[in-house]
Design an enzyme around this catalytic site. Sequence first.
Site, PDB file in Angstrom:
ATOM      1  N   SER A  92      -1.653   5.829   1.564  1.00 47.81           N
ATOM      2  CA  SER A  92      -2.859   5.006   1.611  1.00 47.81           C
ATOM      3  C   SER A  92      -2.856   4.222   2.920  1.00 47.81           C
ATOM      4  O   SER A  92      -1.822   4.081   3.574  1.00 47.81           O
ATOM      5  CB  SER A  92      -2.910   4.037   0.425  1.00 47.81           C
ATOM      6  OG  SER A  92      -2.916   4.742  -0.802  1.00 47.81           O
ATOM      7  N   LEU A 152       0.867  -1.171   0.000  1.00 51.90           N
ATOM      8  CA  LEU A 152       0.000   0.000   0.000  1.00 51.90           C
ATOM      9  C   LEU A 152       0.906   1.224   0.000  1.00 51.90           C
ATOM     10  O   LEU A 152       1.919   1.248   0.699  1.00 51.90           O
ATOM     11  CB  LEU A 152      -0.901   0.029   1.246  1.00 51.90           C
ATOM     12  CG  LEU A 152      -2.150  -0.851   1.235  1.00 51.90           C
ATOM     13  CD1 LEU A 152      -2.789  -0.851   2.621  1.00 51.90           C
ATOM     14  CD2 LEU A 152      -3.153  -0.388   0.192  1.00 51.90           C
ATOM     15  N   ASP A 153       0.538   2.246  -0.765  1.00 52.74           N
ATOM     16  CA  ASP A 153       1.336   3.459  -0.809  1.00 52.74           C
ATOM     17  C   ASP A 153       1.437   4.094   0.572  1.00 52.74           C
ATOM     18  O   ASP A 153       0.569   3.897   1.433  1.00 52.74           O
ATOM     19  CB  ASP A 153       0.726   4.470  -1.781  1.00 52.74           C
ATOM     20  CG  ASP A 153       0.745   3.980  -3.218  1.00 52.74           C
ATOM     21  OD1 ASP A 153       1.564   3.106  -3.535  1.00 52.74           O
ATOM     22  OD2 ASP A 153      -0.073   4.487  -4.015  1.00 52.74           O
ATOM     23  N   LYS A 154       2.457   4.905   0.752  1.00 55.49           N
ATOM     24  CA  LYS A 154       2.647   5.605   2.020  1.00 55.49           C
ATOM     25  C   LYS A 154       1.428   6.434   2.387  1.00 55.49           C
ATOM     26  O   LYS A 154       1.043   6.523   3.558  1.00 55.49           O
ATOM     27  CB  LYS A 154       3.894   6.497   1.928  1.00 55.49           C
ATOM     28  CG  LYS A 154       4.206   7.280   3.190  1.00 55.49           C
ATOM     29  CD  LYS A 154       5.462   8.131   3.001  1.00 55.49           C
ATOM     30  CE  LYS A 154       5.757   8.964   4.242  1.00 55.49           C
ATOM     31  NZ  LYS A 154       6.964   9.809   4.072  1.00 55.49           N
TER      32      LYS A 154
END
Length: 240
Positions: A106, A102-104
């Site tokens: 998100s 998961l993106d930072k």
Amino acid sequence: MEQMRLNKYLAHCGVCSRRDADKLIERGEVLVNGTQATYVRLVGDGDEVLVSGRRVQAGQERVVLAFYKPLGVTCTERDAHAERIVSDLIDYPVRVTYAGRLDKDSEGLLLLSNDGDLIQAMMKGANRHEKEYLVRVNKEITPEFLERMSRGVYLEELDITTRECEVKKQDKFVLRMVLTQGVNRQIKRMCRACGYHVRSLKRIRVMHVTLGDLKPGEYRELGSTDVERLYRDCGLKRQA
């Protein structure tokens, strides 16, 4: 245990995926019997394998954790520039790694395990495992936007068209999406191609496992029924 290639052995021990194992080996962080190793090396139970100075070994009970990744936490094994990484928040006696980043910026559900083969199977896009998200966008959701997103979006920068997916309007600015592929920043790219901007993104389900009542930074160990179902749905046999 029979001998196997080093990258597969590291995945089997739950250190990381085979792909990340190759990176560790390339960086010279893996020693076998005191010697810097190459990924083609065959190893087994009689060999001493060190990763960044720590010994790893097979034979541990397979575990799966459901973890709520908070905003601002980076999904990486090591990053000198990251303020916080996932392992900083997981206080668990067995080393585990995550399936699917998961993106930072998100948040939401990450599944973590010490079984690299299970992680690999959950991440493999060809298996079409479902991942469900709540997505808040910057302007009102229209029927046309939902229709375009659901039938697949051409991403010019990657020269691909995303798979058809389930997209439903949750409220005026929030949609619920179910994806079966793992293109990098897929939802954000899809929304941008349709003239929208993602304000926030939360993953609430991976396969049959849901985020439930976990709060950011918390995790729970999955029970045997859930774990067995994950192995079955991934086409794997669970090993102790």
